[in-house]
Design a protein around this motif. Structure first.
Motif, short mmCIF file in Angstrom:
data_model
loop_
_atom_site.label_atom_id
_atom_site.label_comp_id
_atom_site.label_asym_id
_atom_site.label_seq_id
_atom_site.Cartn_x
_atom_site.Cartn_y
_atom_site.Cartn_z
N VAL A 271 12.71 -2.81 2.11
CA VAL A 271 11.89 -2.48 0.94
C VAL A 271 11.97 -3.58 -0.12
O VAL A 271 10.96 -4.04 -0.66
N VAL A 272 13.20 -4.03 -0.41
CA VAL A 272 13.42 -4.97 -1.51
C VAL A 272 13.05 -6.39 -1.12
O VAL A 272 12.52 -7.16 -1.95
N SER A 273 13.29 -6.78 0.14
CA SER A 273 13.07 -8.17 0.53
C SER A 273 11.62 -8.62 0.40
O SER A 273 11.34 -9.81 0.22
N SER A 274 10.69 -7.67 0.48
CA SER A 274 9.28 -8.03 0.32
C SER A 274 8.91 -8.31 -1.13
O SER A 274 7.85 -8.87 -1.41
N HIS A 275 9.78 -7.92 -2.06
CA HIS A 275 9.50 -8.12 -3.48
C HIS A 275 10.47 -9.11 -4.14
O HIS A 275 10.13 -9.70 -5.17
#
Length: 326
Positions: A271-275
């Motif tokens: 979830v976080v790595s894409s942002h």
């Protein structure tokens, strides 16, 4: 547990409808790495041995499949068996030396074994592909008795991973509940006292080490089939450290703690790595907070919370019980 099992069984249909099909592969990956974390948990949580060598057995399982299919021309089941046999054999060889030691000496020797074979895998490019690894193609079909399935079918891959991981966790539960599991706990709590009551501490630790090698090997085999790829990178000891962290955060010494820890960290990563490219910072902070404020892991925290919620009810019910008995 029933709801969780029902969710896993319906993932290929419910997840694409609710989100997208990408998360089906993520859940399959979570299952594989949960089994890997369970191998570290078996040693640390139940026997008290801090191992950083599980990536070594993961790598042997992974390369057993890749080399078996790519270079030996094996079909599905022989390659599957070769990967597991290779990982267990390596675990036996390493365990003969490692389990003679305890505490940081044990951890150090597992790191040494992992480093030795990691550098060997990197240098033996003719066999392992080195840093580039081995890409291979799966056989077109999978046979079980008279039935055949296509290995290219994503749903079949998911259910095969789910079934294999479920069987491994069932076997682990049976072992933990057996006399051997009680021997594991006795050695973990006090190895000197365990030896005084007649337990062979060395043999018990070696048995646990080989069993943990089996679990790590199966996860490596599944990873190879799942990704059609094997690389020396996954044999480095930092991969063992990740599995250990997942087990501790989820709840070391609990059966499903590794599943919880792995699920939390991989979902955060996806979830976080894409942002944000520094998602590992969040993972590190979360791990520190759990270790400080929930030393028994998320499973232990949940159990303590439930016990606190149930305690007032029990206290309110106890006076009435006393009056009836009197």
């Amino acid at each position: 547990m029933v709801a969780f099992a029902a969710f896993l069984l319906t993932v290929p249909w419910t997840i694409p409808a609710l989100i997208n099909s990408f998360w089906v592969s993520v859940i399959a990956e979570i299952l594989i790495w949960s089994l890997f974390a369970a191998s570290a948990n078996l040693l640390f949580g139940y026997v008290g041995l801090l191992s950083f060598g599980q990536a070594l057995f993961f790598g042997f399982g992974m390369y057993g499949v890749a080399i078996g299919i790519d270079q030996l021309g094996l079909s599905f089941w022989p390659a599957f068996g070769l990967g597991i046999a290779a990982s267990m054999a390596m675990a036996l060889v390493a365990g003969v030396f490692a389990v003679r030691l305890t505490w940081h000496y044990f951890a150090i020797i597992t790191v040494v074994f992992s480093l030795i074979f990691y550098f060997l895998a990197v240098s033996m490019k003719w066999l392992t592909g080195g840093d580039d690894g081995i890409n291979f193609s799966l056989p077109p079909t999978f046979s079980l008795g008279s039935a055949q399935w296509s290995l290219a079918d994503a749903n079949f891959q998911y259910y095969f991973i789910l079934a294999t991981v479920a069987v491994c966790f069932l076997l682990m539960r049976l072992v933990i509940g057996s006399s051997l599991g009680k021997a594991f706990l006795a050695v973990r709590e006090n190895d000197v006292r365990a030896s005084l009551i007649g337990l062979n501490v060395y043999l018990i630790r070696l048995t646990a080490f080989v069993m943990a090698g089996f679990l790590a090997g199966v996860s490596g085999v599944l990873f190879a089939f799942f990704g059609r790829y094997a690389s020396a990178t996954y044999m480095f000891y930092h991969v063992s450290g990740e599995g250990l962290v997942w087990a501790i955060v989820g709840g070391a010494g609990t059966l499903f703690g590794p599943v919880i820890g792995t699920t939390v960290f991989i979902i955060i990563r996806e979830v976080v790595s894409s942002h944000w490219e520094h998602h590992s910072l969040i993972v590190g902070v979360l791990a520190i907070l759990v270790v400080i404020f929930a030393p028994k892991g998320l499973v232990g925290l949940w159990r303590e919370t439930v016990d606190r919620m149930m305690a007032p009810r029990a206290e309110r019910a106890s006076p009435a019980k006393v009056r009836v008995e009197s």
